[in-house]
Scaffold this active site. Sequence first.
Site, PDB file in Angstrom:
ATOM      1  N   VAL A 139       8.274   2.079  -1.835  1.00  0.00           N
ATOM      2  CA  VAL A 139       9.267   2.637  -0.949  1.00  0.00           C
ATOM      3  C   VAL A 139       9.005   2.594   0.671  1.00  0.00           C
ATOM      4  O   VAL A 139       7.912   2.535   0.989  1.00  0.00           O
ATOM      5  CB  VAL A 139       9.244   4.559  -1.182  1.00  0.00           C
ATOM      6  CG1 VAL A 139      10.258   5.126  -0.205  1.00  0.00           C
ATOM      7  CG2 VAL A 139       9.483   4.749  -2.420  1.00  0.00           C
TER       8      VAL A 139
ATOM      9  N   GLY B  99       0.825  -1.319   0.082  1.00  0.00           N
ATOM     10  CA  GLY B  99      -0.003   0.114   0.007  1.00  0.00           C
ATOM     11  C   GLY B  99       0.635   1.046  -0.061  1.00  0.00           C
ATOM     12  O   GLY B  99       0.344   2.277  -0.029  1.00  0.00           O
ATOM     13  N   HIS B 100       2.339   1.062   0.189  1.00  0.00           N
ATOM     14  CA  HIS B 100       2.809   2.478   0.292  1.00  0.00           C
ATOM     15  C   HIS B 100       3.465   2.326  -1.219  1.00  0.00           C
ATOM     16  O   HIS B 100       4.634   1.951  -1.320  1.00  0.00           O
ATOM     17  CB  HIS B 100       3.977   2.398   1.280  1.00  0.00           C
ATOM     18  CG  HIS B 100       4.342   3.599   1.676  1.00  0.00           C
ATOM     19  ND1 HIS B 100       5.797   4.149   1.478  1.00  0.00           N
ATOM     20  CD2 HIS B 100       4.046   4.583   2.373  1.00  0.00           C
ATOM     21  CE1 HIS B 100       6.122   5.371   1.953  1.00  0.00           C
ATOM     22  NE2 HIS B 100       5.001   5.624   2.643  1.00  0.00           N
ATOM     23  N   PHE B 101       2.986   3.267  -2.145  1.00  0.00           N
ATOM     24  CA  PHE B 101       3.280   3.603  -3.399  1.00  0.00           C
ATOM     25  C   PHE B 101       3.507   2.373  -4.135  1.00  0.00           C
ATOM     26  O   PHE B 101       4.588   1.934  -4.339  1.00  0.00           O
ATOM     27  CB  PHE B 101       4.641   4.491  -3.377  1.00  0.00           C
ATOM     28  CG  PHE B 101       4.429   5.410  -2.472  1.00  0.00           C
ATOM     29  CD1 PHE B 101       3.361   6.400  -2.469  1.00  0.00           C
ATOM     30  CD2 PHE B 101       5.700   5.990  -1.865  1.00  0.00           C
ATOM     31  CE1 PHE B 101       3.428   7.573  -1.878  1.00  0.00           C
ATOM     32  CE2 PHE B 101       5.550   6.956  -1.141  1.00  0.00           C
ATOM     33  CZ  PHE B 101       4.630   7.874  -1.184  1.00  0.00           C
TER      34      PHE B 101
END
Length: 141
Positions: free
Chosen positions: A55, A48-50
């Site tokens: 990243v 879910g983080h980019f």
Amino acid sequence: MIIDIKEIMKIIPHRQPMLLVDRVEIVEEDKKAVGFKGVTYNEPYFAGHFPQEPVMPGVLIMEAMAQTTAVLLLNKEEMRGKVGYYAGINKAKFRKKVVPGSMLRMEIEVIRQRGPLAVAYGKAYTDEGLAAEGEMTFMIG
């Protein structure tokens, strides 16, 4: 002294997915340590983080440095069972992205310690250079 993952799990209570340090080298007892974290694409936060450009979140880099510090401070037999809790983060700076395939190397130095309170400064590196740094305050209980 090298502390492997099995020993780390005896020293700090973190487990997957929040265990963010794989190995710790104690450079100077109670003063300096170097922690290592192999960052893989399978880390749960990358979903879910980019997702198009994964990243490692900066707060998790700080947490990895905190766990390295906790291993440094709590690795003695008389400290077993105690936990290092965050009491503050100051001067945090994020300089380079940490991406899958990185080997995160965290250099920690304890600045001061009095009773249950400790302050440490950490720097996290990848092959590309300094990724993050910051001062961390801990309460040991």
